[in-house]
Write a protein that holds these residues in place. Sequence first.
Motif, PDB file in Angstrom:
ATOM      1  N   LYS A 303      48.574 -45.981   0.891  1.00 53.55           N
ATOM      2  CA  LYS A 303      47.334 -46.753   0.793  1.00 53.55           C
ATOM      3  C   LYS A 303      46.841 -47.169   2.177  1.00 53.55           C
ATOM      4  CE  LYS A 303      45.184 -50.715  -1.481  1.00 53.55           C
ATOM      5  NZ  LYS A 303      45.352 -51.854  -2.419  1.00 53.55           N
ATOM      6  N   SER A 304      47.768 -47.531   3.062  1.00 54.52           N
ATOM      7  CA  SER A 304      47.387 -47.931   4.420  1.00 54.52           C
ATOM      8  C   SER A 304      46.683 -46.781   5.148  1.00 54.52           C
ATOM      9  CB  SER A 304      48.631 -48.374   5.195  1.00 54.52           C
ATOM     10  OG  SER A 304      48.308 -48.645   6.537  1.00 54.52           O
ATOM     11  N   PHE A 305      47.242 -45.564   5.025  1.00 54.62           N
ATOM     12  CA  PHE A 305      46.616 -44.423   5.685  1.00 54.62           C
ATOM     13  C   PHE A 305      45.265 -44.099   5.053  1.00 54.62           C
ATOM     14  CE2 PHE A 305      46.142 -39.737   6.213  1.00 54.62           C
ATOM     15  CZ  PHE A 305      45.946 -39.744   7.583  1.00 54.62           C
ATOM     16  N   TRP A 306      45.173 -44.205   3.736  1.00 55.51           N
ATOM     17  CA  TRP A 306      43.901 -43.963   3.039  1.00 55.51           C
ATOM     18  C   TRP A 306      42.824 -44.924   3.539  1.00 55.51           C
ATOM     19  CZ3 TRP A 306      41.422 -47.391  -0.438  1.00 55.51           C
ATOM     20  CH2 TRP A 306      40.305 -46.868  -1.093  1.00 55.51           C
ATOM     21  N   LYS A 307      43.181 -46.195   3.725  1.00 54.18           N
ATOM     22  CA  LYS A 307      42.218 -47.187   4.229  1.00 54.18           C
ATOM     23  C   LYS A 307      41.720 -46.810   5.620  1.00 54.18           C
ATOM     24  CE  LYS A 307      43.673 -51.450   1.876  1.00 54.18           C
ATOM     25  NZ  LYS A 307      44.221 -52.815   2.105  1.00 54.18           N
ATOM     26  N   ILE A 308      42.650 -46.375   6.472  1.00 52.87           N
ATOM     27  CA  ILE A 308      42.265 -46.008   7.839  1.00 52.87           C
ATOM     28  C   ILE A 308      41.293 -44.831   7.811  1.00 52.87           C
ATOM     29  CG2 ILE A 308      43.136 -45.171  10.053  1.00 52.87           C
ATOM     30  CD1 ILE A 308      45.803 -46.558   9.345  1.00 52.87           C
ATOM     31  N   CYS A 309      41.558 -43.867   6.925  1.00 53.39           N
ATOM     32  CA  CYS A 309      40.662 -42.704   6.809  1.00 53.39           C
ATOM     33  C   CYS A 309      39.271 -43.135   6.338  1.00 53.39           C
ATOM     34  CB  CYS A 309      41.242 -41.688   5.835  1.00 53.39           C
ATOM     35  SG  CYS A 309      42.749 -40.891   6.413  1.00 53.39           S
ATOM     36  N   VAL A 310      39.216 -44.018   5.349  1.00 58.67           N
ATOM     37  CA  VAL A 310      37.929 -44.509   4.843  1.00 58.67           C
ATOM     38  C   VAL A 310      37.151 -45.197   5.963  1.00 58.67           C
ATOM     39  CG1 VAL A 310      36.859 -46.194   3.297  1.00 58.67           C
ATOM     40  CG2 VAL A 310      38.696 -44.728   2.457  1.00 58.67           C
ATOM     41  N   GLU A 311      37.847 -45.995   6.760  1.00 53.18           N
ATOM     42  CA  GLU A 311      37.172 -46.722   7.846  1.00 53.18           C
ATOM     43  C   GLU A 311      36.672 -45.771   8.920  1.00 53.18           C
ATOM     44  OE1 GLU A 311      39.075 -51.137   8.024  1.00 53.18           O
ATOM     45  OE2 GLU A 311      40.387 -49.520   8.695  1.00 53.18           O
ATOM     46  N   HIS A 312      37.478 -44.773   9.291  1.00 54.45           N
ATOM     47  CA  HIS A 312      37.042 -43.824  10.314  1.00 54.45           C
ATOM     48  C   HIS A 312      35.830 -43.021   9.851  1.00 54.45           C
ATOM     49  CE1 HIS A 312      40.621 -44.667  12.701  1.00 54.45           C
ATOM     50  NE2 HIS A 312      40.144 -43.858  13.639  1.00 54.45           N
ATOM     51  N   HIS A 313      35.869 -42.587   8.608  1.00 54.34           N
ATOM     52  CA  HIS A 313      34.730 -41.829   8.091  1.00 54.34           C
ATOM     53  C   HIS A 313      33.463 -42.667   8.117  1.00 54.34           C
ATOM     54  CE1 HIS A 313      31.990 -40.380   4.911  1.00 54.34           C
ATOM     55  NE2 HIS A 313      32.338 -39.190   5.359  1.00 54.34           N
ATOM     56  N   ALA A 314      33.561 -43.910   7.676  1.00 57.35           N
ATOM     57  CA  ALA A 314      32.379 -44.778   7.640  1.00 57.35           C
ATOM     58  C   ALA A 314      31.879 -45.085   9.045  1.00 57.35           C
ATOM     59  CB  ALA A 314      32.713 -46.071   6.896  1.00 57.35           C
ATOM     60  N   PHE A 315      32.795 -45.376   9.959  1.00 55.87           N
ATOM     61  CA  PHE A 315      32.390 -45.778  11.311  1.00 55.87           C
ATOM     62  C   PHE A 315      31.679 -44.647  12.049  1.00 55.87           C
ATOM     63  CE2 PHE A 315      33.200 -46.414  15.879  1.00 55.87           C
ATOM     64  CZ  PHE A 315      32.647 -47.669  16.036  1.00 55.87           C
ATOM     65  N   PHE A 316      32.207 -43.433  11.952  1.00 53.00           N
ATOM     66  CA  PHE A 316      31.667 -42.332  12.750  1.00 53.00           C
ATOM     67  C   PHE A 316      30.588 -41.521  12.026  1.00 53.00           C
ATOM     68  CE2 PHE A 316      35.805 -42.890  14.929  1.00 53.00           C
ATOM     69  CZ  PHE A 316      35.326 -43.057  16.220  1.00 53.00           C
ATOM     70  N   ARG A 317      30.551 -41.582  10.692  1.00 46.14           N
ATOM     71  CA  ARG A 317      29.640 -40.700   9.971  1.00 46.14           C
ATOM     72  C   ARG A 317      28.451 -41.404   9.321  1.00 46.14           C
ATOM     73  NH1 ARG A 317      29.731 -35.263  10.472  1.00 46.14           N
ATOM     74  NH2 ARG A 317      29.389 -34.921   8.263  1.00 46.14           N
ATOM     75  N   LEU A 318      28.587 -42.686   9.013  1.00 42.03           N
ATOM     76  CA  LEU A 318      27.512 -43.373   8.305  1.00 42.03           C
ATOM     77  C   LEU A 318      26.550 -44.023   9.284  1.00 42.03           C
ATOM     78  CD1 LEU A 318      29.398 -45.049   5.309  1.00 42.03           C
ATOM     79  CD2 LEU A 318      28.432 -42.752   5.491  1.00 42.03           C
ATOM     80  N   PHE A 319      25.314 -44.231   8.815  1.00 39.61           N
ATOM     81  CA  PHE A 319      24.308 -44.885   9.645  1.00 39.61           C
ATOM     82  C   PHE A 319      24.444 -46.397   9.597  1.00 39.61           C
ATOM     83  CE2 PHE A 319      22.250 -40.755   8.961  1.00 39.61           C
ATOM     84  CZ  PHE A 319      21.873 -40.457  10.253  1.00 39.61           C
ATOM     85  N   GLU A 320      24.912 -46.936   8.484  1.00 38.78           N
ATOM     86  CA  GLU A 320      25.039 -48.382   8.343  1.00 38.78           C
ATOM     87  C   GLU A 320      26.237 -48.705   7.463  1.00 38.78           C
ATOM     88  OE1 GLU A 320      21.814 -48.810   4.693  1.00 38.78           O
ATOM     89  OE2 GLU A 320      21.226 -49.350   6.732  1.00 38.78           O
TER      90      GLU A 320
END
Length: 1037
Positions: A303-320
């Motif tokens: 779960k910890s690794f999954w959270k990190i992946c979700v955060e990286h995707h949002a930070f680098f790929r999303l506009f907001e």
Amino acid sequence: MGETEQRPTAGSRLGAQENAGISTLEHGQKPPMTPPGKLVSIKIQMLDDTQETFDIPQRAPGKVLHDAVCNHLNLVEGDYFGLEFPDHKKMMVWLDLLKPVMKQIRRPKHIVVKFVVKFFPPDHAQLQEELTRYLFALQVKQDLAQGRLTCNDTSTALLISHIVQSEIGDFDETIDREHLAKNKYIPHQEALEDKIMEFHRNHMGQTPAESDFQLLEIARRLEMYGIRLHPAKDREGTKINLAVANTGILVFQGHTKINAFNWAKVRKLSFKRKRFLIKLRPDVNSSFQDTLEFLMASRDFCKSFWKICVEHHAFFRLFEEPKPKPKPVLFSRGSSFRFSGRTQKQVLDYVKEGGHKKVQFERKHSKIHSIRSLTAQPSEQHTESARAYGDNNDAAAVQSCRQGKELKSSAEDTGQHKSPSLKKSPKEGRKVDGAVVSTVEEEEEPAKDKMQQNRPQSQQPSTGSLTGSPHLSELSINSQGGPSVANMTLSPNLSPDAKQSSPLVSPLLNDPSCIRADDEEEVKRKRFPTEKAYFIAKEVATTERTYLKDLEVITSWFQSAVSKEDCMPETLKNLIFSNFEPLHKFHTGFLKEIEQRLALWEGRCNAHIKGDYQRIGDVMLKNIQSMKQLTIHLRKHNEILTELENGIKNSRKLETFCRDFELQKVCYLPLNTFLLRPLHRLMHYKQIMERLCKHYPPSHMDFRDSRAALAEISEMVAQLHGNMIKMENFQKLHELKKDLIGMDNLVIPGREFIRLGSLSKLSGKGLQQRMFFLFNDILLYTSRGLTASNQFKVHGHLPLYGMTMEESEEEWGVPHCLTLRGQHQSIVVAASTRAEMDKWTEDIQMAIDLAEKSSGPAPELLASSPLDNKSPDETTVDQESEDDLSASRTSLERQSPHRGNTTVHVCWHRNTSVSMIDFSIAVENQLSGNLLRKFKNSNGWQKLWVVFTNFCMFFYKSHQDNHPLASLPLLGYSLTLPSESENIHKDYVFKLHFKSHVYYFRAESEYTFERWMEVIRSATSSASRTRALSHKEPHAY
């Protein structure tokens, strides 16, 4: 008890203003209200190993603590950082910004929370604050010490050498050995100490801010940069490591990357108990299954690794920031976790808008920063080194002159000013606004991801939109780089009174409001030499710097890349590098001599020495005589070029390798162009010495040496000129070959290139834009195809033997129209202007005459194109060409190679043409130096290091940079002087404009102004054959 105690921060103790623009807030918002209640103390370990304690309310969410740390540091770009702590199972986890701190950290008295870098961007140029880069440099230092950042010994030593440079300044063997003995940067450091000092010796004059920049430039290329490994197993039970980065999810075996799943390929991420699942988008070309499964040690790990992946995707790929999911009415399924905070796009936009105050900071480990930043009045030398037009190397010369004195002062200062980590400056001084990314015009090539577009709005109005031809780089950001640096702070090692921004503030990207006062400018002009001979000597130095960088593309970058790949025969390696390395070694010493002479001439090191050192002819004579010994290497360049092209032709592996190397940012010109640079440089020396001899009266003390140097270099040029002409034609044919499809045997003995350009061809559908290529035996016509590489597809060819040409405007009713009648085919073409038509008419007629004088059409000279003389599917191809513009956009979206910005493509978009004579003149007209640039609607002048070559201006932050940030092709531009109505009340200003695009450039002296006008005019006004030949007469070899 209910009130929050206000603890004094490091900055407030020094009297600096508080910075409310903390990292996780949108522009204009205030810090979040902290919940009332009992306060708890949380210990935070900073990146410089100091500990700070923060008191927060018991029920405060993690965001309050994160914002408090960022506010304490005056850190604007705090979103790149996170808070890390060990949970009850001793597993390091990230603090959730939405959950209460006390629900995550159960025993705060016994836990030390670490403030570390969480998100590593693909390019450190996206870090827009100097403080942010300093903290990233500390993270690299920490990762090296902990063994997390693994690399070979050479890279390790180079990284440590930059850290040492930032901490103790310029190389001194005794001080270096003492410092390395006291500070262990890696385990078993002793074995690398000599190599570290060898690298450190090369960083003379480099400021701490520059050292941070170079450190990150090296680190970001390492495979383990920013990587945290998470142990797992694949379906077969093989032990692997998973990691997440800005690009996607990575798979490692040990410390070797074996696979990568780009975010664009990932459809869904999930976990089920201790199984981590990656669902990929369907791809017919992929051998992967639809869903990949990895087994981790426990559910919590997973779960910890999954959270990190979700955060990286949002930070680098999303506009907001993603919005929270609505709460379910009855029961919930799955995790409600979401990314909280600003995305990278929002961070870039916020800093770009400038909604924050800039403050200085101090570096805990550095011993050299308090010298100038804590001095009320800078010395005269300091002021001189901060002059507007001073080259970066000038500062290095000043530094070397006072090195011993400063090191002594440094030791005294550090004893008196033991300040806490990352203090704010004792005073803000005069505000020096940071950098803003240069305005992107309508023909600019966008950066790789749309979310990374960092366009100024408030301070620097845009002069266009992105709706034009995106393949043209109208000041284009490099195809492999992201948005460039913006909004940087004052350098920590400069007094606020010195009014100079950080050495890392990009001259290309400086804020347009940074204008130097006229009276200060006048004082600085009077302080330095003003005679023409001085500026001629300075031109030798500036162009030599660029030449040395061009040599390093071969001797350093290309050689390094070749050594890693088994794709080039040993004989070819030896042939190339054994002939280029002596040239690089010689010109490195030559440049040092020139810069030392300039330093003496300017009086920076020995102000009392006059007369004998105010000349350059003796230095030129000595080195040109020594250069004659290198003629044996220069004569080999024809063989080098031929053998390299033969190797590429015979080896697909070598061809792929060279093509990939050309896509690197450092290779800003075609690779084989760099092989011609040594011969071109001889012509530049000859032209410079001609100008110097013309300037000096015969009685001048430097005239005799200058005239002797001119005679020596003229002899060398005469010997090698014929060889160079053949090489230029050979190189141009191979360069054009890369731009064409359907013409496999373009390069054959006897074929010579004459002209290329855009003409309209009359067909059944009307006028269709075509690209024409004229050689001494054949005329090709092509259109821009729909291939990912943006190449031109050959439609047909007309042999010149037996061809006739006539004007046919009246017959077809088309302006500037010509009919070309071959033995088997006729075509009707039209030029965009009368001048263009005249150039084509002159060159085609000359080529026809030459073909007629020959003994007839030699069969081996005719192209054996897969197409017939006339494509049977001409209608279909014409239909495709109507969509060329949209095709160029879609190919950009496919991230095609950068061949969309070659001379051929510039001519296509600007609807113009260039001839081989134009290329030859362009070779003579190369120039480098500092210019100030201003946009049409801005008020400020930006300082740039500019290299003009190949019809294009390349813009750098400084002459020390290895690759340009942006480029401006000048074909089609007009060069004029600003009118009174434009309110440019400055001397030595010229104006470049094309359609709605307008730039003003300002030179430092009358001589440099005239030189820039001369070389740019050669690119903006293509010469006719008659005028070009008369132009070349004074420079006959």
